[in-house]
Scaffold this motif. Structure first.
Motif, PDB file in Angstrom:
ATOM      1  N   MET A   1       0.722  -1.173  -0.049  1.00 60.06           N
ATOM      2  CA  MET A   1       0.198   0.308  -0.277  1.00 60.06           C
ATOM      3  C   MET A   1       0.635   1.657   0.485  1.00 60.06           C
ATOM      4  SD  MET A   1      -3.384  -1.135   2.755  1.00 60.06           S
ATOM      5  CE  MET A   1      -4.732  -2.905   1.867  1.00 60.06           C
ATOM      6  N   ILE A   2       2.329   0.963   0.664  1.00 59.37           N
ATOM      7  CA  ILE A   2       3.070   2.549   0.383  1.00 59.37           C
ATOM      8  C   ILE A   2       4.371   1.818  -0.794  1.00 59.37           C
ATOM      9  CG2 ILE A   2       2.193   3.110   2.025  1.00 59.37           C
ATOM     10  CD1 ILE A   2       4.399   2.734   3.544  1.00 59.37           C
ATOM     11  N   PRO A   3       5.344   2.166  -1.146  1.00 58.72           N
ATOM     12  CA  PRO A   3       6.160   2.114  -1.846  1.00 58.72           C
ATOM     13  C   PRO A   3       6.931   1.297  -1.407  1.00 58.72           C
ATOM     14  CG  PRO A   3       6.260   4.003  -2.517  1.00 58.72           C
ATOM     15  CD  PRO A   3       5.156   4.225  -1.993  1.00 58.72           C
ATOM     16  N   SER A   4       7.462   2.446  -0.156  1.00 58.65           N
ATOM     17  CA  SER A   4       8.785   2.225  -0.095  1.00 58.65           C
ATOM     18  C   SER A   4       8.720   1.886   1.958  1.00 58.65           C
ATOM     19  CB  SER A   4       9.735   2.728  -0.041  1.00 58.65           C
ATOM     20  OG  SER A   4       9.720   4.497   0.078  1.00 58.65           O
ATOM     21  N   ALA A   5       9.110   1.330   2.702  1.00 58.59           N
ATOM     22  CA  ALA A   5       9.721   1.947   3.946  1.00 58.59           C
ATOM     23  C   ALA A   5       8.979   3.232   4.548  1.00 58.59           C
ATOM     24  CB  ALA A   5      10.704   0.591   4.734  1.00 58.59           C
ATOM     25  N   LYS A   6       8.629   3.086   5.909  1.00 57.13           N
ATOM     26  CA  LYS A   6       8.338   4.596   6.147  1.00 57.13           C
ATOM     27  C   LYS A   6       8.140   3.978   7.769  1.00 57.13           C
ATOM     28  CE  LYS A   6       7.122   6.567   2.559  1.00 57.13           C
ATOM     29  NZ  LYS A   6       8.641   7.861   2.365  1.00 57.13           N
ATOM     30  N   SER A   7       8.814   5.455   8.519  1.00 64.02           N
ATOM     31  CA  SER A   7       8.945   5.099  10.000  1.00 64.02           C
ATOM     32  C   SER A   7       7.841   6.284   9.921  1.00 64.02           C
ATOM     33  CB  SER A   7      10.022   5.927  10.581  1.00 64.02           C
ATOM     34  OG  SER A   7      10.733   7.534  10.537  1.00 64.02           O
ATOM     35  N   PRO A   8       7.499   6.279  11.790  1.00 64.54           N
ATOM     36  CA  PRO A   8       6.419   7.415  12.761  1.00 64.54           C
ATOM     37  C   PRO A   8       7.577   8.882  12.031  1.00 64.54           C
ATOM     38  CG  PRO A   8       7.018   5.108  13.104  1.00 64.54           C
ATOM     39  CD  PRO A   8       7.979   5.518  12.938  1.00 64.54           C
ATOM     40  N   SER A   9       8.424   9.319  12.006  1.00 64.90           N
ATOM     41  CA  SER A   9       8.707  10.732  12.072  1.00 64.90           C
ATOM     42  C   SER A   9       8.737  10.747  10.248  1.00 64.90           C
ATOM     43  CB  SER A   9      10.237  10.630  12.217  1.00 64.90           C
ATOM     44  OG  SER A   9      10.846  10.273  11.022  1.00 64.90           O
ATOM     45  N   ASP A  10       8.280   9.824   8.857  1.00 63.32           N
ATOM     46  CA  ASP A  10       7.955  10.660   8.008  1.00 63.32           C
ATOM     47  C   ASP A  10       7.058  10.693   7.235  1.00 63.32           C
ATOM     48  OD1 ASP A  10      10.964   9.859   6.942  1.00 63.32           O
ATOM     49  OD2 ASP A  10      10.666   7.797   7.112  1.00 63.32           O
ATOM     50  N   ILE A  11       5.788  10.196   8.901  1.00 59.24           N
ATOM     51  CA  ILE A  11       4.390  10.871   8.247  1.00 59.24           C
ATOM     52  C   ILE A  11       3.871  11.187  10.099  1.00 59.24           C
ATOM     53  CG2 ILE A  11       3.953   8.616   6.865  1.00 59.24           C
ATOM     54  CD1 ILE A  11       2.118   7.745   9.669  1.00 59.24           C
ATOM     55  N   ALA A  12       4.691  12.189  10.730  1.00 54.40           N
ATOM     56  CA  ALA A  12       4.584  12.559  12.049  1.00 54.40           C
ATOM     57  C   ALA A  12       3.362  14.294  11.356  1.00 54.40           C
ATOM     58  CB  ALA A  12       6.030  13.394  12.382  1.00 54.40           C
ATOM     59  N   GLY A  13       3.673  14.548  10.017  1.00 56.69           N
ATOM     60  CA  GLY A  13       1.959  15.367   9.554  1.00 56.69           C
ATOM     61  C   GLY A  13       1.194  14.972   8.899  1.00 56.69           C
ATOM     62  N   LEU A  14       0.293  14.102   9.648  1.00 52.44           N
ATOM     63  CA  LEU A  14      -0.089  13.417   8.993  1.00 52.44           C
ATOM     64  C   LEU A  14      -1.462  13.246  10.228  1.00 52.44           C
ATOM     65  CD1 LEU A  14      -2.390  11.304   8.223  1.00 52.44           C
ATOM     66  CD2 LEU A  14      -1.424   9.488   8.222  1.00 52.44           C
ATOM     67  N   PHE A  15      -1.006  13.420  11.352  1.00 52.10           N
ATOM     68  CA  PHE A  15      -1.333  13.763  12.211  1.00 52.10           C
ATOM     69  C   PHE A  15      -1.736  14.499  13.731  1.00 52.10           C
ATOM     70  CE2 PHE A  15       0.632   9.414  12.266  1.00 52.10           C
ATOM     71  CZ  PHE A  15      -0.056   8.508  11.916  1.00 52.10           C
ATOM     72  N   ASP A  16      -3.194  15.233  13.625  1.00 54.20           N
ATOM     73  CA  ASP A  16      -3.439  16.137  13.774  1.00 54.20           C
ATOM     74  C   ASP A  16      -4.509  16.031  15.517  1.00 54.20           C
ATOM     75  OD1 ASP A  16      -3.358  19.148  15.463  1.00 54.20           O
ATOM     76  OD2 ASP A  16      -4.627  19.386  13.407  1.00 54.20           O
ATOM     77  N   ILE A  17      -4.011  15.627  16.811  1.00 52.27           N
ATOM     78  CA  ILE A  17      -4.796  14.938  17.551  1.00 52.27           C
ATOM     79  C   ILE A  17      -5.412  15.827  18.314  1.00 52.27           C
ATOM     80  CG2 ILE A  17      -5.101  13.099  19.293  1.00 52.27           C
ATOM     81  CD1 ILE A  17      -4.127  11.802  16.709  1.00 52.27           C
TER      82      ILE A  17
END
Length: 323
Positions: A302-318
């Motif tokens: 579902m994603i082309p390469s490995a990602k870490s939580p820091s790579d997608i930190a911008g996805l979250f705004d709790i």
């Protein structure tokens, strides 16, 4: 004098009424799979008067889940999209980065609980492991939690059966009974009656996906523009959702509403909640085991390469973290 007093009273009522209307905040919300226990928080909250008390007016749009729900918040048709599979949310964000027009505002479901897979009573298959390569097993849509759970179960059992997106649980039942798919998916209490009557046989339960035990599998999303312009209302909405969850697990009326929506006896609805919907799974504040979700997203392509939580930190705004 009396006329003056009467006119003043009418004017005061109009002013107060206008102020109350001005304070009412409106939100458009997409909700998948209408009538399920954890897709009914808004309905429960309205039954309890919680949204009215919070000064919120909610316009609900129901979807078949998965990509369809995400599409509503991506397009800006709604402010909030409830109960989205986390893999679908991650996949879309990885493609679009910070330009992705939504953010995760809360967890929705932790662990796998309420889904199950079934076959017709005359099917030779007793489990997913029994199903040979080429046989089809239903899930709702790519990126949905039913997709993640099924892929995990297939991996755990070593089954070579083919996952097939079929839409919602009613469509899955029709396609299973007509032979278009070999095994259908459902969510309790939908189809529990047929299981009890011996018309269907359960071959897998979501709870058997032990890898997902402590993992957030569904999340709630909000449109980025809405977060800029309606943030206080969105915070208030999530606070009210928490109150609605608390109400649903403490007030028998919620079970009655659930039973009516699902067209099952109250006893079956209560069994479904007691056995398949632990309240602890409904925590909103913490996205748990994100590393595993990212690994799953990579393993399931579902994603082309490995990602870490820091790579997608911008996805979250709790936006709200209950105590």
């Amino acid at each position: 004098m009396r006329k003056f007093i009467l006119a003043f009273a009418v004017f005061a009522v109009m002013v107060v009424g206008s102020a109350a209307l001005a304070q009412t905040q409106k939100l458009k919300v997409a909700v998948p799979q209408r009538g399920f226990w954890d897709s009914s928080w808004i309905e429960f909250g309205e039954a309890a008067g919680l949204f009215k008390d919070a000064g919120l007016e909610i316009e609900v749009f129901y979807t078949e889940g998965g990509a369809q729900t995400i599409a509503t918040v991506v397009s800006g048709s709604v402010d909030i999209a409830m109960s989205n599979g986390i893999l679908g949310a991650i996949s879309t964000y990885v493609k679009g980065g910070d330009a992705t027009p939504y953010r995760v505002i809360s967890a929705q479901m932790t662990g796998a609980h309420e889904l199950f897979w079934y076959v017709k009573a005359d099917s030779p298959y007793k489990s997913l492991k029994d199903m040979p390569e080429g046989k089809t097993v239903a899930f709702s849509s790519p990126g949905a939690s039913s997709h993640l759970i099924l892929l995990t179960l297939l991996r755990q059992t070593g089954s070579k059966a083919k996952p097939l997106p079929v839409g919602g649980a009613p469509a899955s039942y029709t396609q299973t009974m007509t032979g278009q798919v070999d095994a259908g998916w459902s969510v309790v209490p939908f189809r529990l009656q047929e299981v009890q009557e011996g018309k269907l046989r359960i071959i897998a339960r979501a709870g058997e996906a032990t890898e997902l035990k402590n993992q957030t599998i569904r999340v709630n999303l909000a449109n980025v523009e809405s977060l800029k312009t309606k943030r206080p209302a969105i915070v208030k909405f999530m606070q009210t959702i928490q109150k609605s969850i608390d109400w649903a697990y403490s007030n028998p009326k919620a079970i009655e509403i659930f039973a009516k929506n699902m067209k099952v006896p109250v006893a079956i609805a209560k069994q479904a909640v007691d056995e398949f919907y632990p309240k602890s799974a409904m925590q909103l504040s913490e996205i748990r085991d994100l590393e595993r979700s990212l690994k799953d997203a990579l393993d399931f392509k579902m994603i082309p390469s490995a990602k870490s939580p820091s790579d997608i930190a911008g996805l979250f705004d709790i936006v709200y973290k209950p105590n």
